[in-house]
Design a protein around this motif. Structure first.
Motif, PDB file in Angstrom:
ATOM      1  N   SER A 111      12.154 -22.051  15.529  1.00  0.00           N
ATOM      2  CA  SER A 111      11.257 -22.925  14.886  1.00  0.00           C
ATOM      3  C   SER A 111      11.482 -22.202  13.261  1.00  0.00           C
ATOM      4  CB  SER A 111      10.038 -22.124  15.298  1.00  0.00           C
ATOM      5  OG  SER A 111       8.909 -22.608  14.289  1.00  0.00           O
ATOM      6  N   PRO A 112      11.427 -23.219  12.677  1.00  0.00           N
ATOM      7  CA  PRO A 112      11.429 -22.838  11.246  1.00  0.00           C
ATOM      8  C   PRO A 112      10.476 -21.787  10.725  1.00  0.00           C
ATOM      9  CG  PRO A 112      10.458 -24.923  11.350  1.00  0.00           C
ATOM     10  CD  PRO A 112      10.964 -24.719  12.816  1.00  0.00           C
ATOM     11  N   TRP A 113       9.063 -21.814  11.178  1.00  0.00           N
ATOM     12  CA  TRP A 113       8.372 -20.668  11.012  1.00  0.00           C
ATOM     13  C   TRP A 113       8.620 -19.138  11.483  1.00  0.00           C
ATOM     14  CZ3 TRP A 113       6.485 -25.665  12.320  1.00  0.00           C
ATOM     15  CH2 TRP A 113       5.909 -26.302  11.410  1.00  0.00           C
ATOM     16  N   ALA A 114       9.591 -19.169  12.161  1.00  0.00           N
ATOM     17  CA  ALA A 114      10.277 -17.852  12.570  1.00  0.00           C
ATOM     18  C   ALA A 114      10.777 -17.372  11.300  1.00  0.00           C
ATOM     19  CB  ALA A 114      11.507 -17.924  13.344  1.00  0.00           C
ATOM     20  N   LEU A 133       0.371 -18.463   2.467  1.00  0.00           N
ATOM     21  CA  LEU A 133       0.209 -19.862   2.265  1.00  0.00           C
ATOM     22  C   LEU A 133       1.304 -20.593   3.029  1.00  0.00           C
ATOM     23  CD1 LEU A 133       0.280 -19.412  -1.530  1.00  0.00           C
ATOM     24  CD2 LEU A 133      -1.459 -20.234  -0.235  1.00  0.00           C
ATOM     25  N   LEU A 134       2.372 -20.247   3.505  1.00  0.00           N
ATOM     26  CA  LEU A 134       3.549 -20.987   4.179  1.00  0.00           C
ATOM     27  C   LEU A 134       2.946 -20.974   5.738  1.00  0.00           C
ATOM     28  CD1 LEU A 134       6.762 -19.595   2.356  1.00  0.00           C
ATOM     29  CD2 LEU A 134       5.566 -21.742   2.221  1.00  0.00           C
ATOM     30  N   LEU A 135       2.164 -20.056   6.334  1.00  0.00           N
ATOM     31  CA  LEU A 135       1.929 -19.868   7.701  1.00  0.00           C
ATOM     32  C   LEU A 135       0.512 -21.082   7.850  1.00  0.00           C
ATOM     33  CD1 LEU A 135       2.470 -16.469   8.554  1.00  0.00           C
ATOM     34  CD2 LEU A 135       3.827 -18.608   9.677  1.00  0.00           C
ATOM     35  N   ASP A 136       0.098 -21.256   6.734  1.00  0.00           N
ATOM     36  CA  ASP A 136      -1.372 -22.404   6.912  1.00  0.00           C
ATOM     37  C   ASP A 136      -0.988 -23.758   7.189  1.00  0.00           C
ATOM     38  OD1 ASP A 136      -3.967 -22.353   6.746  1.00  0.00           O
ATOM     39  OD2 ASP A 136      -4.337 -21.949   4.629  1.00  0.00           O
ATOM     40  N   TYR A 137      -1.835 -24.520   7.605  1.00  0.00           N
ATOM     41  CA  TYR A 137      -1.748 -25.859   7.987  1.00  0.00           C
ATOM     42  C   TYR A 137      -1.065 -26.689   6.709  1.00  0.00           C
ATOM     43  CZ  TYR A 137      -2.306 -30.396   9.429  1.00  0.00           C
ATOM     44  OH  TYR A 137      -2.274 -32.046  10.035  1.00  0.00           O
ATOM     45  N   PRO A 138      -0.252 -27.381   6.911  1.00  0.00           N
ATOM     46  CA  PRO A 138       0.524 -28.172   6.032  1.00  0.00           C
ATOM     47  C   PRO A 138      -0.062 -29.374   5.540  1.00  0.00           C
ATOM     48  CG  PRO A 138       1.730 -28.552   8.038  1.00  0.00           C
ATOM     49  CD  PRO A 138       0.644 -27.420   8.493  1.00  0.00           C
ATOM     50  N   ALA A 163       6.131 -35.212   6.087  1.00  0.00           N
ATOM     51  CA  ALA A 163       4.695 -34.418   6.171  1.00  0.00           C
ATOM     52  C   ALA A 163       4.230 -34.834   7.508  1.00  0.00           C
ATOM     53  CB  ALA A 163       3.786 -35.058   5.178  1.00  0.00           C
ATOM     54  N   SER A 164       4.217 -36.125   7.901  1.00  0.00           N
ATOM     55  CA  SER A 164       3.552 -36.306   9.268  1.00  0.00           C
ATOM     56  C   SER A 164       4.280 -35.321  10.538  1.00  0.00           C
ATOM     57  CB  SER A 164       3.709 -37.789   9.725  1.00  0.00           C
ATOM     58  OG  SER A 164       2.814 -38.621   8.881  1.00  0.00           O
ATOM     59  N   ALA A 165       5.740 -35.349  10.385  1.00  0.00           N
ATOM     60  CA  ALA A 165       6.456 -34.914  11.384  1.00  0.00           C
ATOM     61  C   ALA A 165       6.320 -33.314  11.490  1.00  0.00           C
ATOM     62  CB  ALA A 165       8.052 -35.207  11.237  1.00  0.00           C
ATOM     63  N   TRP A 166       6.124 -32.824  10.081  1.00  0.00           N
ATOM     64  CA  TRP A 166       5.905 -31.315   9.989  1.00  0.00           C
ATOM     65  C   TRP A 166       4.565 -30.948  10.294  1.00  0.00           C
ATOM     66  CZ3 TRP A 166      10.098 -28.345   8.835  1.00  0.00           C
ATOM     67  CH2 TRP A 166       9.806 -27.003   8.459  1.00  0.00           C
ATOM     68  N   GLN A 167       3.692 -31.541  10.033  1.00  0.00           N
ATOM     69  CA  GLN A 167       2.339 -31.425  10.639  1.00  0.00           C
ATOM     70  C   GLN A 167       2.446 -31.443  12.024  1.00  0.00           C
ATOM     71  OE1 GLN A 167       0.311 -34.440   8.583  1.00  0.00           O
ATOM     72  NE2 GLN A 167       0.034 -33.164   6.547  1.00  0.00           N
ATOM     73  N   ARG A 168       3.043 -32.353  12.748  1.00  0.00           N
ATOM     74  CA  ARG A 168       3.116 -32.577  14.075  1.00  0.00           C
ATOM     75  C   ARG A 168       3.472 -31.288  14.778  1.00  0.00           C
ATOM     76  NH1 ARG A 168       4.427 -37.298  14.176  1.00  0.00           N
ATOM     77  NH2 ARG A 168       6.676 -36.958  14.452  1.00  0.00           N
ATOM     78  N   ASP A 169       4.660 -30.996  14.213  1.00  0.00           N
ATOM     79  CA  ASP A 169       5.547 -29.588  14.726  1.00  0.00           C
ATOM     80  C   ASP A 169       4.664 -28.460  14.729  1.00  0.00           C
ATOM     81  OD1 ASP A 169       7.633 -28.223  15.706  1.00  0.00           O
ATOM     82  OD2 ASP A 169       8.502 -28.105  13.722  1.00  0.00           O
ATOM     83  N   TYR A 170       3.773 -28.375  13.673  1.00  0.00           N
ATOM     84  CA  TYR A 170       2.939 -27.283  13.470  1.00  0.00           C
ATOM     85  C   TYR A 170       1.971 -27.170  14.461  1.00  0.00           C
ATOM     86  CZ  TYR A 170      -0.398 -24.016  10.789  1.00  0.00           C
ATOM     87  OH  TYR A 170      -1.130 -22.897  10.706  1.00  0.00           O
ATOM     88  N   VAL A 171       1.208 -28.142  14.684  1.00  0.00           N
ATOM     89  CA  VAL A 171       0.177 -28.312  15.716  1.00  0.00           C
ATOM     90  C   VAL A 171       0.718 -27.894  17.119  1.00  0.00           C
ATOM     91  CG1 VAL A 171      -1.191 -29.808  17.192  1.00  0.00           C
ATOM     92  CG2 VAL A 171      -1.152 -29.858  14.526  1.00  0.00           C
ATOM     93  N   ASN A 172       1.969 -28.375  17.372  1.00  0.00           N
ATOM     94  CA  ASN A 172       2.740 -28.417  18.645  1.00  0.00           C
ATOM     95  C   ASN A 172       3.060 -26.768  18.780  1.00  0.00           C
ATOM     96  OD1 ASN A 172       2.348 -31.002  19.696  1.00  0.00           O
ATOM     97  ND2 ASN A 172       4.510 -31.672  18.659  1.00  0.00           N
ATOM     98  N   THR A 173       3.475 -26.073  17.883  1.00  0.00           N
ATOM     99  CA  THR A 173       3.959 -24.917  17.951  1.00  0.00           C
ATOM    100  C   THR A 173       2.690 -23.930  18.093  1.00  0.00           C
ATOM    101  OG1 THR A 173       5.905 -25.428  16.604  1.00  0.00           O
ATOM    102  CG2 THR A 173       5.090 -23.078  16.580  1.00  0.00           C
ATOM    103  N   PHE A 174       1.799 -23.809  17.156  1.00  0.00           N
ATOM    104  CA  PHE A 174       1.022 -22.933  16.877  1.00  0.00           C
ATOM    105  C   PHE A 174      -0.576 -23.180  17.638  1.00  0.00           C
ATOM    106  CE2 PHE A 174       3.217 -22.391  13.075  1.00  0.00           C
ATOM    107  CZ  PHE A 174       3.599 -21.078  13.095  1.00  0.00           C
ATOM    108  N   ASP A 175      -0.684 -24.555  17.940  1.00  0.00           N
ATOM    109  CA  ASP A 175      -2.122 -24.946  18.773  1.00  0.00           C
ATOM    110  C   ASP A 175      -1.605 -24.732  20.374  1.00  0.00           C
ATOM    111  OD1 ASP A 175      -2.951 -24.865  16.310  1.00  0.00           O
ATOM    112  OD2 ASP A 175      -3.550 -26.956  16.352  1.00  0.00           O
TER     113      ASP A 175
END
Length: 231
Positions: free
Chosen positions: A179-182, A39-44, A82-94
């Protein structure tokens, strides 16, 4: 001597090994770790942020060594926009090759053998009596972790073991970026068996070189699965 030119040589990265020692978990605890990580690694999306209270409660029932990184991640995400977190997710994993959430990518890269690897994942789900029904590709780490959590199948364990190198490369890359996802991937690592020396050497090679661009001579790290009744 300082210089404005980029360095011609750089030290080889070393894979941190403190997270490789597994934590003793019951089967139920391991399934909980994998579902939380899924759940936590999925898109926020918006619903992702609404789950934090429930996820904290489940994490609280885990051994401290595993609960701590999961709770720290939730706390950090809960305090972010939320917006900053989503942007960080895309920049990290995509946008970063070594941070792919697609496990077969670490073994095959963007090559023609990727298709064979994806079919092997589908075969694995079916061998355990499950069908993959999602918009993502079947090697998507959150999906594999959900499969492990819901099925408690030896097939799911075999998938994670077969692609342990990819998980460790992902962890090392995320930790190198702070990265926080680490934190989430660290919890997954702690739930898995200790890696052997040969696997650790392959991980270090991938950490330094990245996923392959050519697969000549490369064997895919996939066990063979058969559905029940198939000889």
């Amino acid at each position: 001597m300082s210089t404005v030119l980029p360095p011609r040589v750089t030290p080889r990265r070393r894979m941190p090994d403190e997270a490789l020692a597994p934590v003793r978990l019951t089967g139920a605890q391991r399934r909980t770790v994998h579902m939380l990580a899924s759940l936590l690694l999925d898109y926020p999306d918006a619903a992702w942020f609404d789950r934090f209270g429930e996820l904290r409660a489940h994490a609280a029932g885990l051994p401290p060594a595993v609960a701590a990184p999961l709770t720290a991640f939730i706390d950090r995400a809960d305090g972010a926009g939320a917006s900053a977190w989503q942007r960080d997710y895309v920049n990290t994993f995509d946008l970063k090759r070594k941070c792919s959430l697609y496990l077969s990518y670490f073994a095959t890269g963007d090559t023609r053998r990727r298709g064979t690897a994806l079919v092997a994942f589908l075969d694995a789900y079916r061998a355990a009596g499950w069908e993959f029904d999602a918009a993502e590709l079947p090697d998507y780490l959150p999906a594999v972790l959900e499969f492990s959590a819901r099925s408690d199948s030896e097939v799911a364990s075999a998938l994670l073991t077969a692609h342990r190198e990819g998980i460790e490369v992902l962890r090392a890359a995320l930790e190198g970026m702070d990265s926080p996802w680490a934190l989430v991937v660290r919890a997954v690592t702690l739930s898995l068996p200790k890696v052997d020396q040969r696997t650790q050497e392959r991980v270090l090679a991938l950490v330094n070189e990245g996923p392959p661009t050519e697969t000549v001579g490369l064997s895919l790290p996939m066990p063979v699965f058969r559905t029940k009744g198939e000889s």
